[in-house]
Design an enzyme around this catalytic site. Structure first.
Site, PDB file in Angstrom:
ATOM      1  N   GLU A 370       0.821  -1.213   0.000  1.00 14.43           N
ATOM      2  CA  GLU A 370       0.000   0.000   0.000  1.00 14.43           C
ATOM      3  C   GLU A 370       0.858   1.268   0.000  1.00 14.43           C
ATOM      4  OE1 GLU A 370      -3.500   0.502   2.348  1.00 14.43           O
ATOM      5  OE2 GLU A 370      -4.138  -1.564   2.073  1.00 14.43           O
ATOM      6  N   GLU A 406      -2.834  11.200 -12.139  1.00 13.32           N
ATOM      7  CA  GLU A 406      -3.690  10.253 -11.413  1.00 13.32           C
ATOM      8  C   GLU A 406      -2.910   9.010 -11.006  1.00 13.32           C
ATOM      9  OE1 GLU A 406      -4.871  11.352 -14.509  1.00 13.32           O
ATOM     10  OE2 GLU A 406      -6.242  12.878 -13.734  1.00 13.32           O
ATOM     11  N   ASP A 560       0.614  -8.933   2.469  1.00 15.74           N
ATOM     12  CA  ASP A 560      -0.735  -8.928   3.014  1.00 15.74           C
ATOM     13  C   ASP A 560      -1.569  -9.856   2.135  1.00 15.74           C
ATOM     14  OD1 ASP A 560      -3.294  -8.462   3.845  1.00 15.74           O
ATOM     15  OD2 ASP A 560      -3.290  -6.299   3.484  1.00 15.74           O
ATOM     16  N   ASN A 562      -4.586 -11.183   3.089  1.00 16.96           N
ATOM     17  CA  ASN A 562      -6.018 -11.074   3.376  1.00 16.96           C
ATOM     18  C   ASN A 562      -6.673 -12.448   3.497  1.00 16.96           C
ATOM     19  OD1 ASN A 562      -6.741  -8.253   3.611  1.00 16.96           O
ATOM     20  ND2 ASN A 562      -6.116  -8.049   1.475  1.00 16.96           N
ATOM     21  N   ASN A 616      -3.733  -7.569  11.765  1.00 17.90           N
ATOM     22  CA  ASN A 616      -4.617  -6.476  11.371  1.00 17.90           C
ATOM     23  C   ASN A 616      -5.584  -6.246  12.524  1.00 17.90           C
ATOM     24  OD1 ASN A 616      -7.407  -5.993   9.206  1.00 17.90           O
ATOM     25  ND2 ASN A 616      -5.790  -4.514   9.564  1.00 17.90           N
TER      26      ASN A 616
END
Length: 695
Positions: A370, A406, A560, A562, A616
């Site tokens: 991230e 962007e 990560d 998840n 987390n």
């Protein structure tokens, strides 16, 4: 949690003969009263009604009224106490309030009046709602999901999935029982409660274990004798209504600022300061909660996380790795983390805490998830260069289709390494969606186009050589899709990743030796020259080690995922294969993956043999979803970074906060690199026909 069997065993404590009702009416008040102790408050008197309630025990359960010691409660975190705190007990029309009474304040006065009028009516909430009313369906034992807002769609956060535990009542009514104290078992054994009514009693304090009732949406403690609130009240982040009418509370802990969903904070009838009352009367309860949250001090930091030594044997070739989802700035929003003070969520605050943590852990390899392009280029690469770190970064695949202005806000994975210790030989980016749609066996599969292709996650694979020892190392840095409704997509992403890593490992096993490592001192990577100390001599640079197969190369897979233990992702990585009929794939079709199953050749294990309590930590989810996997054939764990201080966690509902800049924990592990085992060919002795073999 409150299991089904345990819940069923408690049905005899519910009012009347209803076996499954929504409200639990406690006629037998001794269930949650503490053992007999002498109460210390002289002003307590036994009124006839209280005596009658305390003697209720039709089954012989309670023959006399117990008395209790209320103790004292010390709040470490500063309370919100304005200068005119001691302003006396307010009335329904307190001096200093705005002449125009708001609708919110009118509602508060009405609720306070109802609470006073019902002071002699035990179990009034149960009677009001109807004792025969039951929940419409099973509810979860704890709130694992928060409703997604429009800004939450792209946040890569895990949520807990799994079987819903049956629970047919979620409210408990202990009102009007004359209780002087509550046993902590109430808060420990009934964590599934959504509503708790303990109003119209004689409570002088609330036990800190109240903070364990994190499913509560409604708490009524009106008409008691409370003087303060424990700071653990801030753990009840799902509260929408907190009624404290007619107590003796003069100040409120700033931890109430954590209660970002709170709609009604009932303070009428307390000797609280006029400016608190003025704030609620003019702007509502949420405005006061916001004010308390913005005034929240950092508090005492937790104890440092322990370093657990697993292997003390010395070795000439060791390495350390850090894996950390740092929480991308664009995801760090008030709508997502309403319990966090806004100034703490800001990048200007978090970046320094993150940098200090990464520098302090001082790992040889750092895998960050991230990280957006702007923060990588303008902050991390520049700042970490002072600690000899060089970086490799790739954003998620969508950045390729965007304009630069962007694309710089698209997050991805960044891998940093100590350039004095390692040479970067090669790097590779695995684009899961692009790889899937270009596989011959997946062409024409609707699930690939509808489920896998829209998720643009990537993995960054780097190939290093240790300057001093010549050993080589593959490091994978990955961020897997978050949504529990797409377990199949997660499994496909990891299967593609491991398939690609296997092919890279076979190719890199034949990678040519470095003829002149000194030439890598000024190798150009990501646009900047490498910096290696001039004191390093050519004699200190060992020759490159040789490997005969991809599985001989040490491998680290960090990120990560998840995914928790027991999922297809976890099984594939740890077991090396899963069937194409795995439950996570459901009825979806993914070419050879569903026809033949998925596998990889590496013997991977988690660096944390006993997983952490969580990686987390938010009010909606607490679990292990981040990992450092290693190839146990050629790496040995030496030590790992341990858990967060549990006492600290009892007062903190979730991350990020002042001390933890992300909702994820940093993971660190240290390894020993095992020597390469040469594959010796077995030569059998051949004996002629005239010779006999001696035994």
């Amino acid at each position: 949690m409150f299991g089904q069997n345990h819940q069923q065993s408690q049905h005899m404590m519910m009012n009347g003969a209803q076996g499954h009702q929504r409200y639990m009416q406690m006629g037998l008040a001794n269930k949650f009263q503490q053992p007999n102790q002498q109460h210390q408050h002289a002003q307590q008197q036994h009124h006839p009604h209280s005596q009658q309630q305390n003697h209720v025990g039709g089954h012989g359960g309670m023959g006399h009224q117990h008395t209790f010691s209320s103790g004292t409660m010390t709040n470490v975190t500063p309370h919100f106490t304005p200068s005119n705190l001691h302003s006396g007990t307010p009335t329904n029309n307190p001096t200093g309030l705005s002449e125009t009474i708001s609708e919110h304040w009118q509602q508060q006065l009405q609720l306070a009046a109802e609470a006073r009028a019902a002071s002699s009516n035990p179990h009034r909430h149960c009677r009001k709602e109807g004792v025969s009313r039951v929940s419409k369906g099973p509810v979860e034992a704890s709130p694992e999901h928060s409703p997604k807002g429009p800004q939450d769609e792209d946040r890569n956060r895990a949520t807990r999935s799994g079987e819903i535990r049956r629970q047919d009542w979620d409210a408990m009514d202990l009102s009007g029982q004359g209780l002087r104290a509550l046993s902590p078992s109430l808060f420990c054994d009934y964590r599934f409660l959504g509503k708790l009514f303990i109003d119209n009693n004689r409570l002088t304090r609330l036990d800190p274990s109240l903070g364990q009732l994190r499913s509560l949406t409604h708490l009524d403690v009106s008409n008691n004798q409370l003087r303060d609130l424990p700071e653990e009240i801030g753990m009840l982040v799902n509260l929408k209504s907190l009624l404290l009418f007619n107590n003796s509370i003069r100040s409120f802990p700033n931890e109430i600022g954590y209660l970002h969903k709170l709609e009604m904070l009932g303070i009428e009838g307390n000797p609280a300061a006029e400016d608190l009352r003025e704030e609620i009367s003019r702007r509502g309860s949420r405005a006061l909660v916001t004010q308390l949250r913005e005034n929240m001090a950092a508090g005492d930091p937790p104890n440092e996380r322990d370093w657990h030594i697993l292997d003390e044997a010395s070795s000439p070739d060791t390495l350390s790795v850090l894996s950390y989802n740092i929480l991308c700035d664009k995801y760090a929003t008030i709508s997502q983390y309403g319990y966090t003070p806004p100034q703490v969520l800001s990048w200007s605050y978090r970046k320094d805490v993150l940098l200090d943590e990464i520098r302090g852990l001082n790992a040889d390899i750092v895998c960050l998830q991230e990280v957006d392009q702007e923060r990588y280029n303008e902050f991390f690469r520049r700042e970490l260069a002072h600690q000899d770190y060089r970086g490799v970064f790739s954003p998620r695949a969508r950045a390729k289709t965007m304009a630069d202005k962007e694309a710089k806000f698209v997050d991805g994975c960044a891998t940093f390494y100590k350039s004095r210790k390692y040479i970067l030989l090669e790097k590779h980016v695995i684009d899961f969606a692009n790889t899937a749609i270009n596989r011959p066996d997946m062409k024409g599969e609707h699930d690939v186009f509808n489920r896998v292709m829209p998720r643009d996650h990537i993995a960054v694979v780097t190939f290093f050589e240790n300057r001093a020892t010549g050993s080589r190392l593959i490091v994978v840095n990955v961020h897997i899709y978050w949504d529990p409704a797409y377990e199949d997509v997660k499994l496909v992403q990891v299967a593609i990743m491991m398939d690609q890593v296997s092919k890279l490992a076979e190719r890199w096993a034949k990678y040519a030796p470095c003829a002149d490592k000194a030439a890598f001192r000024h190798a150009d990577v990501d646009g900047e020259p490498s910096v290696v100390g001039s004191e390093e001599s050519q004699d200190e640079l060992a020759p490159s080690q040789e490997y005969s197969s991809g599985t001989q190369l040490p491998l680290l897979v960090c990120g990560d995922f998840n995914s928790a233990a027991g999922t297809g992702v976890y099984d594939l990585i740890t077991q090396g294969n899963v069937l194409g009929s795995h439950a996570d794939l459901a009825n979806h079709s993914y070419g050879n993956f569903t026809r033949d199953g998925m596998s990889h050749p590496f013997n991977l294990k988690s660096a944390y043999s006993d997983e952490l309590s969580f990686t987390n930590y938010t009010p909606a989810f607490s679990g292990v979803i981040d990992y450092i996997w290693y190839s146990s054939t050629n790496l040995q764990v030496r030590g790992v970074l341990g858990d967060v201080d549990l006492d600290y966690l009892s007062r903190v509902p979730g991350f990020p906060n002042h001390h933890f800049p992300s909702d994820h924990l940093a993971l660190k592990a240290e390894f020993t690199v095992k020597s390469v085992r040469k594959e010796n060919k077995t030569v059998e002795a051949k004996f002629g026909p005239s010779k006999e073999r001696r035994g």
